[in-house]
Scaffold this active site. Structure first.
Site: not given
Lengths: 319, 416
Positions: B65, B298
């Site tokens: 993130l 991923d």
């Protein structure tokens, strides 16, 4: 997948690799080079094929020899030649590769001759030129990482054709550090495309890429067996940093097994030619008696190299 | 708020539910009815799911993130209601405070749930242990080195012993440091042809082999992330059969792509671990189909400039949160896997790996739900993605499967 080297009409617009080029184009380059051989013997060694065009030598990695031969070739075609030693200029200031290209495009470049340490860098440049709509700018790969050195591959083909005439009856051995060699890859693709029935790779397992057989190559670990009855022997340079470490124990042991001595060369056909892309390491991969002997065609390779580079540049960027 | 999701095909892989045209009733953040409204239920909001699948929200076992707000918005746009975040952020997630801050930030944003993985070692250097118990208390669900191997095998042994002491799970991406440090592509025909330094399959099998032995010795529960090779997968399957507490996942891109997709040095086909050969891809697909491997995105956002580089210099990874569902559907179709089984790999299987009571639609379960149209197609363009990561090998391709509504804790957090 489109072939980035060819334009919509199937003509050569960039030279990035000998792989994926039809035999007809390789032959066209060799034939064109043959016609330029005569230019080199004139008093005024110039033809106007690239008059008014700018050739930028972009060497992101040092190489005086290759750069010089490209420079001579471009000048004989009447081009303006600009040499940029990028290792010391823009990228050192943090400019990205494509920023550099954009800047040079704005300087009305017509042809980029690119040497780069990363495999595939010239593809990135060619793809970028396509994206920004600059079909009028051409790229010639002067060596990218371990991937390709197509003008060297082509000058090797020129040399072989000059001495052996016909590709389709030959046995060609490539000896040494094939793993790290862009020359070897370019030679292999060109040889198989031009119809050489038997291409051999000779070297210790540590210096051979995996799955070499998938490229149509016969692998030999034993030098004598590999050279037997060969028509052409292409020696590769062994870089200093490979000589002592995990790949090889020492230059001496390497020479004992894979050095080309007169005795070793006797395994090949009596009229076999010996080639080397230079610069040579005498006593490491090749014995001086062979390098200076009657079967060596190493200096003619350099001469042919200029004609081949003239041919490539005039074909991709000529008027 | 009471929500009724009506007319959809409700699929709950964990409980074997696959029923057409039924309603899901939600109150107080939980599922209170399936098919039948509980007594006195009055919907304050109705969601028409006609033509759509109503599935548990996706649980993504690995998503970076980089810009948390954009990426959590991307998550729910992709139907992902929980994201496991690897610790290789900047700075690495090796202190309880950092984990605490991340979890709180996630709560504030109020989109997908954030499930951080704490760093197993300080700075992910593979030397000194991080404060695992403290990190756990701050909300870390397990401990990991992200894609950085522990070079020192003794340090790995001690870390696993310590984690086992507290019953913590350790997540490891098996890659031998020495065999992978210089490589940029799968050691195969493509790498040989393109002159790219290879990473042999042995880089994975050696690491998997060591880890399995250490699991045997320590009893530590280990989840192996991003298995890339047939040989590696076979080792994991044998270890699981032996009864060892080992699970694994595969990246969704590795189910669909091989090293051939590198084409002419496409930097978008650069991954860690690398895309491998066709037989490897097939083995990963078989394992996912058989239920031995979960699937994750991923998700790795990479800026455009970091991809506009020669293959070996480009940053690895691809955007994933918004393509996890369509790519899983694409895989299921080509591999002949039924929709409920495919959804299990991205809902109930990850929940089981995490040891969470989520990823299903049973009565009383938290209402984390994804409503998607399995037949709607859309083109993957940079503009179509909410993620800051526009980097994808699929740019320009049509994706099938479009999320219509995403609910987290019974709140509609995304709708289109």
């Amino acid at each position: 997948m489109h072939n980035p080297q060819l334009n919509k009409n199937g003509e050569l617009t960039h030279l990035l690799s000998t792989e994926g080029l039809p035999a007809a184009i390789l032959t066209q380059i060799l034939d064109t080079a043959a016609s330029f051989m005569e230019v080199s013997s004139r008093d005024v060694k110039k033809v106007p094929l690239l008059r008014g065009k700018s050739v930028f030598n972009l060497f992101f990695e040092n190489s005086t020899r290759t750069r010089t031969t490209f420079e001579i070739a471009a000048k004989r075609l009447s081009a303006d030649v600009i040499n940029l030693d990028i290792t010391r200029s823009s990228t050192a200031k943090g400019e990205t590769l494509l920023d550099t290209i954009d800047n040079l495009c704005a300087m009305d470049a017509n042809l980029f001759v690119v040497r780069h340490a990363s495999s595939g860098a010239p593809y990135l440049i060619a793809e970028h030129l396509r994206k920004i709509g600059r079909d009028d700018i051409h790229v010639v790969n002067a060596g990218d990482g371990r991937h390709a050195h197509p003008t060297q591959g082509l000058l090797d083909m020129y040399t072989i054709r000059h001495y052996k005439k016909d590709f389709t009856q030959l046995r060609v051995a490539i000896v040494g550090d094939i793993l790290h060699s862009r020359v070897a890859r370019s030679d292999i693709h060109a040889l198989t495309t031009l119809g050489v029935p038997e291409v051999r790779a000779i070297g210790p397992e540590t210096l051979l890429p995996k799955y070499l057989d998938k490229l149509g190559v016969h692998v030999y670990h034993d030098m004598a067996a590999g050279l037997r009855d060969c028509d052409v022997v292409i020696m590769l340079r062994l870089q200093n940093e490979r000589m002592n470490g995990a790949l090889l124990p020492s230059a001496g042991e390497y020479f004992r097994h894979y050095g080309l001595t007169p005795q070793m060369l006797a395994q090949a056909k009596p009229d076999a030619i010996v080639m080397h892309p230079g610069p040579m390491n005498r006593g490491v991969e090749i014995h001086s008696a062979v390098a200076d002997g009657p079967q060596a065609v190493i200096l003619p390779q350099v001469t042919f190299g200029i004609a081949v580079r003239m041919a490539v540049m005039s074909i991709v960027a000529g008027n | 708020m009471n929500i009724e999701i009506s007319n959809g095909r409700v699929i709950c892989p964990k409980n074997g539910v696959d029923r057409d045209n039924v309603s899901v009733y939600i109150a107080h953040g939980r599922i209170v009815g399936l098919g039948e409204a509980p007594k006195g239920f009055v919907a304050t909001q109705k969601v028409d799911a006609a033509g759509c699948v109503v599935s548990p929200g996706l649980i993504d076992l690995g998503a970076r993130l980089n810009s948390i707000e954009a990426e959590l918005a991307a998550a729910v746009a992709g139907g992902v209601t929980s994201v496991v975040v690897p610790p290789d952020a900047d700075p690495p997630l090796d202190e309880p405070e950092l984990a605490d801050r991340l979890v709180h930030r996630g709560d504030e944003i109020g989109k997908a749930r954030v499930l951080p993985l704490g760093a197993l070692t300080l700075g992910l250097k593979g030397e000194r242990l991080a404060e695992l118990a403290g990190l756990k208390k701050a909300g870390c669900v397990a401990f990991s080195q992200a894609s950085r191997p522990v070079v020192d095998t003794e340090a790995l042994l001690r870390a696993m012993e310590y984690a086992a002491t507290f019953g913590f799970a350790v997540w490891l991406q098996p890659q031998d440091h020495w065999l992978s440090r210089n490589g940029i592509a799968h050691e195969g025909e493509v790498a040989s042809r393109l002159g790219l330094a290879g990473i042999p399959v042995a880089a994975e099998t050696i690491a998997v082999g060591s880890i399995i032995q250490l699991v045997r010795d320590t009893g530590c529960r280990v989840h192996l992330t991003r298995i890339s090779s047939a040989a590696g997968m076979s080792l994991v399957q044998r270890a699981a059969k032996e009864g060892l507490p080992i699970s694994c996942d595969v990246g969704v891109h590795h189910l669909l792509l091989t090293d051939n997709d590198i084409g002419y040095f496409n930097p978008h086909a650069r991954f860690v671990p690398p895309l491998r050969g066709q037989a490897d891809r097939q083995a990963l697909s078989d394992a996912a189909a058989a239920g031995t491997a979960a699937i994750c995105s991923d998700h790795t956002p990479v800026g455009a400039d970091d991809k506009l580089l020669p293959f070996g210099e480009a940053k690895p990874g691809a955007t994933g949160l918004e393509v996890l569902l369509p790519l899983t559907l694409k895989w299921a179709e080509t591999a002949g896997v039924a929709l409920p089984a495919a959804l299990a790999r991205i809902t109930s299987a990850p929940a089981e790996i995490l040891g969470l009571d989520s990823g299903h639609l049973a009565l009383g379960a938290r209402a984390d739900i994804c409503v998607f149209d399995p037949n709607a197609s859309w083109q993957l363009t940079p503009e179509a993605l909410r993620s800051r990561g526009k980097n994808s090998p699929w740019t320009g391709y049509m994706m099938t499967g479009k999320v219509r509504h995403t609910l987290v804790d019974g709140r509609i957090v995304y709708t289109t």
